[in-house]
Design a protein around this motif. Structure first.
Motif, PDB file in Angstrom:
ATOM      1  N   ALA A 190      -4.752  61.590  65.562  1.00  0.00           N
ATOM      2  CA  ALA A 190      -3.798  60.661  64.222  1.00  0.00           C
ATOM      3  C   ALA A 190      -2.653  61.073  64.573  1.00  0.00           C
ATOM      4  CB  ALA A 190      -4.922  60.071  63.456  1.00  0.00           C
ATOM      5  N   GLY A 191      -2.056  61.839  63.943  1.00  0.00           N
ATOM      6  CA  GLY A 191      -0.748  61.904  63.277  1.00  0.00           C
ATOM      7  C   GLY A 191       0.541  62.641  64.350  1.00  0.00           C
ATOM      8  N   SER A 228       0.703  57.688  67.929  1.00  0.00           N
ATOM      9  CA  SER A 228       1.090  56.934  66.692  1.00  0.00           C
ATOM     10  C   SER A 228       1.951  55.847  68.038  1.00  0.00           C
ATOM     11  CB  SER A 228       2.390  57.303  66.033  1.00  0.00           C
ATOM     12  OG  SER A 228       1.303  58.091  65.007  1.00  0.00           O
ATOM     13  N   GLY A 243      -8.761  61.782  63.989  1.00  0.00           N
ATOM     14  CA  GLY A 243      -7.977  62.222  63.229  1.00  0.00           C
ATOM     15  C   GLY A 243      -8.661  63.485  62.229  1.00  0.00           C
ATOM     16  N   THR A 300      -7.132  64.236  59.149  1.00  0.00           N
ATOM     17  CA  THR A 300      -7.411  64.333  57.122  1.00  0.00           C
ATOM     18  C   THR A 300      -7.390  62.291  57.354  1.00  0.00           C
ATOM     19  OG1 THR A 300      -5.128  63.159  56.992  1.00  0.00           O
ATOM     20  CG2 THR A 300      -5.603  65.709  57.181  1.00  0.00           C
ATOM     21  N   LYS A 330      -4.104  60.392  57.237  1.00  0.00           N
ATOM     22  CA  LYS A 330      -3.403  59.984  58.703  1.00  0.00           C
ATOM     23  C   LYS A 330      -4.412  59.316  59.514  1.00  0.00           C
ATOM     24  CE  LYS A 330      -1.627  64.462  59.907  1.00  0.00           C
ATOM     25  NZ  LYS A 330      -2.309  66.585  60.989  1.00  0.00           N
ATOM     26  N   GLN A 375      -2.410  55.991  58.305  1.00  0.00           N
ATOM     27  CA  GLN A 375      -1.669  55.588  58.729  1.00  0.00           C
ATOM     28  C   GLN A 375      -2.590  55.045  60.370  1.00  0.00           C
ATOM     29  OE1 GLN A 375       1.199  58.525  61.068  1.00  0.00           O
ATOM     30  NE2 GLN A 375       1.994  57.630  59.108  1.00  0.00           N
ATOM     31  N   ASP A 387       8.466  59.980  58.529  1.00  0.00           N
ATOM     32  CA  ASP A 387       7.458  61.133  58.046  1.00  0.00           C
ATOM     33  C   ASP A 387       8.483  60.910  56.918  1.00  0.00           C
ATOM     34  OD1 ASP A 387       6.538  63.490  56.511  1.00  0.00           O
ATOM     35  OD2 ASP A 387       5.213  62.756  57.485  1.00  0.00           O
ATOM     36  N   ASP A 405       2.143  70.000  59.670  1.00  0.00           N
ATOM     37  CA  ASP A 405       1.847  68.604  58.163  1.00  0.00           C
ATOM     38  C   ASP A 405       2.573  67.955  58.262  1.00  0.00           C
ATOM     39  OD1 ASP A 405       1.254  68.120  55.883  1.00  0.00           O
ATOM     40  OD2 ASP A 405       2.388  69.336  54.674  1.00  0.00           O
ATOM     41  N   ALA A 418       2.576  63.570  59.433  1.00  0.00           N
ATOM     42  CA  ALA A 418       2.090  62.130  59.892  1.00  0.00           C
ATOM     43  C   ALA A 418       3.741  60.788  60.415  1.00  0.00           C
ATOM     44  CB  ALA A 418       1.233  61.071  58.618  1.00  0.00           C
TER      45      ALA A 418
END
Length: 343
Positions: A175-176, A181, A199, A201, A204, A207, A315, A334, A336
């Motif tokens: 997802a990130g 995206s 994903g 998290t 993420k 988003q 990000d 880390d 997104a």
């Protein structure tokens, strides 16, 4: 000029923020005053190196750049000093059969800025004028740089190579990431019926939902393959986008319905894994690899960005001097959206 350079293949410890001479431009090139440069996982792969990648060190990383023209070569037409531009990262010879057929990403001398030749993690860069696209005033340099490589890559993968059709169901694994995206947005624009996203998290996945995903699966909560199977009524999906590789490829193939296509442009968890060929032919599955896109793809997808129909997902913006730290964050995962450097 200041630049983030790779001194030798290895780890991020082999990067440095240094002073270098300004690049010289040829008659068909412009000197770009870089205003924004975006990070890609490709930068990490270049740091590690691979057989066949031969660079002149120190090497300037960075495939995505946007800025203002500072000087033009004597044969350059259509651009002048002061123009705002964004750069197609793909280099091609313009002479081979593929280039003459408008398939520049298959060029016999295919290269990517920042991968094979010096990139944009610097205050200045020499760029072929034919790679430039005028940047409208309402689009920021950071947005243009963040969108460039991932949008053209995702567009070619889904629309051109993958032949995504309206009404099909799509699964995006991850997802990130920048390409993922972009893929979510393009799948929605192309008329996909359902867009499933796996994903790691909740942030993420949120988003991804904001970008157009309508079915979210948190892989930290259990077997995401089973969750996808249940969510599709035990049917599977028409298209899977899997740029993760070794850790997910098997489950991605099992997520396809009969006649489905798996699309890939990368392998963040490793390039080597085993496949059961019986599963491929029994279910009439297709694996489609893709890299970058053509000049026509680039102009099309950036036009959609300029028109507001696609968006850049940024990000964090860092000063160029913190480029190595930004790459460390990218390596940790880390992220997104895109990380962007501003000289």
């Amino acid at each position: 000029m200041k630049a983030v350079v790779l001194r030798q293949h290895g780890t991020l410890e082999d990067l440095a923020y240094v002073d270098l001479p300004a690049p010289e431009i040829g008659p068909d090139e412009v000197l770009l005053e870089v205003k924004a440069a975006a990070l890609n996982r490709l930068d990490l792969w270049v740091v590690e190196g691979w057989p066949g990648l031969r660079l002149d060190f120190p090497h300037i990383l960075g495939s995505d750049g946007a800025g203002v023209i500072a000087a033009v070569g004597e044969r350059v037409e259509g651009f002048q000093v002061g123009d705002r531009v964004v750069v197609n990262p793909t280099l091609s010879c313009g002479r081979c059969d593929f280039c003459r057929a408008g398939r520049e990403n298959l060029c016999d001398e295919f290269k990517i800025i920042g991968e094979h030749v010096p990139g944009f993690f610097a205050q200045l860069a020499a760029v072929p004028a034919r790679n430039l696209l005028a940047l409208p005033d309402h689009v920021s340099f950071a947005e243009a740089a963040a969108a460039s490589l991932v949008l053209v890559t995702a567009w070619h993968m889904l629309v051109v190579a993958g032949r995504l059709r309206a009404g099909e169901d799509v699964l995006v694994v991850g997802a990130g990431g920048g390409v993922n995206s972009a893929a979510i947005q393009i799948a929605r624009l192309a008329g996909a019926r359902h867009i499933y996203v796996v994903g790691s998290t909740a942030a993420k996945l949120a988003q991804a939902e904001a970008l157009g995903a309508d079915a979210l699966i948190n892989r930290s909560e259990g077997d995401w393959g089973r969750a996808l199977y249940a969510a599709t009524g035990r049917r599977g999906v028409d298209v899977v986008v899997d740029n993760v590789g070794a850790a997910t490829f098997h489950t991605s193939l099992r997520s396809l319905k009969k006649g489905g296509r798996l699309l890939t442009v990368g392998n963040s968890t490793g390039p080597r894994f085993e496949l059961d060929n019986r599963y491929l032919f029994a279910r009439h599955l297709t694996i489609i690899g893709s890299t970058m896109g053509t000049q026509r793809d680039y102009e099309t997808v950036m036009g959609l960005l300029f028109a507001g129909r696609l968006q850049a997902v940024v990000d964090t913006v860092y000063p160029l001097s913190e480029g190595v730290e930004a790459l460390r964050r990218l390596e940790r995962g880390d992220v997104a959206g895109k990380l962007v450097l501003e000289p």
